[in-house]
Design an enzyme around this catalytic site. Structure first.
Site, PDB file in Angstrom:
ATOM      1  N   PRO A 134     -55.339  -3.093 -26.423  1.00 33.62           N
ATOM      2  CA  PRO A 134     -55.809  -1.951 -27.209  1.00 33.62           C
ATOM      3  C   PRO A 134     -56.730  -2.468 -28.317  1.00 33.62           C
ATOM      4  CG  PRO A 134     -53.517  -2.481 -27.766  1.00 33.62           C
ATOM      5  CD  PRO A 134     -53.933  -3.439 -26.696  1.00 33.62           C
ATOM      6  N   SER A 193     -58.900  -0.706 -31.387  1.00 32.25           N
ATOM      7  CA  SER A 193     -59.290   0.519 -32.073  1.00 32.25           C
ATOM      8  C   SER A 193     -60.808   0.551 -32.259  1.00 32.25           C
ATOM      9  CB  SER A 193     -58.580   0.529 -33.426  1.00 32.25           C
ATOM     10  OG  SER A 193     -58.834   1.707 -34.076  1.00 32.25           O
ATOM     11  N   CYS A 239     -50.411  -4.408 -36.169  1.00 29.26           N
ATOM     12  CA  CYS A 239     -51.650  -4.121 -36.911  1.00 29.26           C
ATOM     13  C   CYS A 239     -51.535  -4.617 -38.364  1.00 29.26           C
ATOM     14  CB  CYS A 239     -51.947  -2.625 -36.880  1.00 29.26           C
ATOM     15  SG  CYS A 239     -53.470  -2.232 -37.754  1.00 29.26           S
ATOM     16  N   ASN A 278     -51.142 -13.273 -26.198  1.00 33.53           N
ATOM     17  CA  ASN A 278     -52.376 -12.686 -26.720  1.00 33.53           C
ATOM     18  C   ASN A 278     -52.893 -13.524 -27.889  1.00 33.53           C
ATOM     19  OD1 ASN A 278     -53.122 -10.148 -29.014  1.00 33.53           O
ATOM     20  ND2 ASN A 278     -54.361 -10.467 -27.208  1.00 33.53           N
ATOM     21  N   GLY A 279     -54.225 -13.595 -27.975  1.00 33.94           N
ATOM     22  CA  GLY A 279     -54.869 -14.330 -29.062  1.00 33.94           C
ATOM     23  C   GLY A 279     -55.705 -15.475 -28.531  1.00 33.94           C
ATOM     24  N   ASP A 280     -57.017 -15.420 -28.802  1.00 34.50           N
ATOM     25  CA  ASP A 280     -57.953 -16.499 -28.447  1.00 34.50           C
ATOM     26  C   ASP A 280     -58.111 -16.715 -26.946  1.00 34.50           C
ATOM     27  OD1 ASP A 280     -58.327 -16.831 -31.129  1.00 34.50           O
ATOM     28  OD2 ASP A 280     -57.172 -18.689 -31.304  1.00 34.50           O
ATOM     29  N   SER A 298     -58.632  -9.697 -25.676  1.00 31.43           N
ATOM     30  CA  SER A 298     -59.017  -8.795 -26.773  1.00 31.43           C
ATOM     31  C   SER A 298     -60.470  -8.990 -27.165  1.00 31.43           C
ATOM     32  CB  SER A 298     -58.096  -9.003 -27.973  1.00 31.43           C
ATOM     33  OG  SER A 298     -56.759  -8.776 -27.590  1.00 31.43           O
ATOM     34  N   ARG A 299     -60.731  -9.760 -28.256  1.00 32.29           N
ATOM     35  CA  ARG A 299     -62.120  -9.848 -28.729  1.00 32.29           C
ATOM     36  C   ARG A 299     -63.056 -10.467 -27.703  1.00 32.29           C
ATOM     37  NH1 ARG A 299     -60.984 -12.500 -34.406  1.00 32.29           N
ATOM     38  NH2 ARG A 299     -59.260 -13.298 -33.146  1.00 32.29           N
TER      39      ARG A 299
END
Ligand SMILES: Cc1cc2nc3c(=O)[nH]c(=O)nc-3n(C[C@H](O)[C@H](O)[C@H](O)COP(=O)(O)O)c2cc1C
Length: 337
Positions: A30, A32, A114, A214-216, A238-239
């Protein structure tokens, strides 16, 4: 068999989230302001069976406004999809979860990660890491309200001095969570520094429900490193997907086949940016064009003249102008091939 092949063979079976079976171990997170219906449709094209998430939805806003927010607008062909909710009141979250299931959600995800002040000062997001009693009540209430699986996405702790990932994750599982996604940063880190995958490994070792790392995770290589280090049941991108909706599909393809897909070049990425712009315009009108600016800028990188193009794309105020700029850049890139 080497380590990589062992890991790939471990991940060939579907991801089982309670009663829901997902035929992919790679999930789109997700985000935002990003993972709206248009973005999800692009990701879905390259990752036909992966799990998607909506942007986070405020359960309090749903309760007070008594209408469904736009971010909960999902199409039947988008599944499998999870609707992510945030707040700290178990009754609001239970009520919102029921509506989310009516909208077609396959699972309900509760945001406990968050870091944004606006959310944490009201007791939601990552502040639940400091209030496990409320987090437990939330999971129990939502599990009671809906028959689809309830999942939690969280961080490794509030700060370096308060890392409680293992204990917190165990509490969420005991309360009824059927899957846990762990972002390997503390709340204090925000989005800076590295994700600490070693904590994800510890949580994975301590839990019986699926744990998603999750992350990187920004490439096939980082995905493999993360999976090897954490032994997680899957990964969430994610990013790395900003301006690159190909990522989830690329990693999924490698895990399933052991083969790397050819990476899309600048021309293909700008063609995708053009399509993204048009789709946002069709779905959201003028508001969609404003939102498309950041997306187009994310696509425009790693080629000569990219910085100048990004600068222009950030100021686009019509579809025609955006398409003109992208078409010109595509033609120039094709000429230089
Ligand atoms: C722009 C943006 C929006 C985000 N929105 C959400 C959200 O709505 N819900 C959520 O659980 N996490 C959200 N996150 C966090 C990401 O899902 C993810 O946990 C985090 O970015 C770490 O992964 P990464 O290092 O691969 O980016 C957001 C992150 C960014 C950068």
């Amino acid at each position: 068999m080497d380590q990589l092949e062992l890991m790939r063979s471990r991940l060939q079976s579907p991801l089982q989230i309670g009663s829901v079976t997902i035929n992919s171990r790679v999930l789109q997170s997700p985000l935002s302001g990003v993972t709206d219906k248009v973005f999800r449709r692009l990701v879905r094209r390259y990752a036909p069976v992966s799990m998607m998430y909506t942007e986070m939805v405020s359960a309090a806003e749903m309760h007070h406004l008594r209408r469904l927010p736009e971010v909960m607008d999902i199409d039947p062909d988008e599944r499998p999809i999870s609707i992510q909710l945030f707040d700290c009141r178990p009754d609001f979250l239970a009520e919102a979860a029921r509506k989310a299931v009516d909208q077609g959600a396959d699972t309900i995800d509760i945001n406990m990660g968050c870091p944004v002040n606006k959310i944490t000062k009201n007791g939601g997001g990552s502040s639940l890491l400091r209030d496990p009693a409320t987090a437990i009540q939330i999971v129990e209430a939502v599990c009671q309200a809906v028959s689809v699986p309830v999942t939690v996405k969280t961080r490794i702790g509030w700060s370096d001095e308060a890392i409680n990932a293992v204990e917190f994750a165990q509490q969420m599982a005991a309360a009824g969570a059927q899957m846990l996604t762990l972002h390997g940063r503390t709340r204090a880190q925000g989005y800076t520094g590295s994700a600490r995958w070693e904590w994800i490994a510890k949580v994975k070792a301590a839990l019986d429900i699926p744990v998603i790392a999750n992350g990187d995770i920004v490439s096939v290589d980082s995905a493999l490193r993360c999976l090897l280090q954490t032994q997680a049941d899957g990964i969430m991108c994610s990013r790395g997907t900003l301006g690159y909706p190909f990522l989830v599909g690329e990693i999924d393809h490698f895990l399933k086949t052991g083969q790397r897909l050819p990476a899309p070049g600048p021309v293909e990425r700008l063609q995708c940016a053009r399509e993204h712009l048009i789709m946002l315009w069709e779905y959201k009108g003028v508001r969609g064009i404003r939102q498309a600016r950041k997306h187009m800028a994310w696509y425009a990188k790693d080629f000569l003249g990219a910085a100048e193009l990004r600068d222009q794309l950030c100021r686009v105020d019509s579809v025609a102008q955006g398409c003109y700029l992208l078409d010109e850049a595509i033609a120039q890139l094709q000429d230089s091939l």
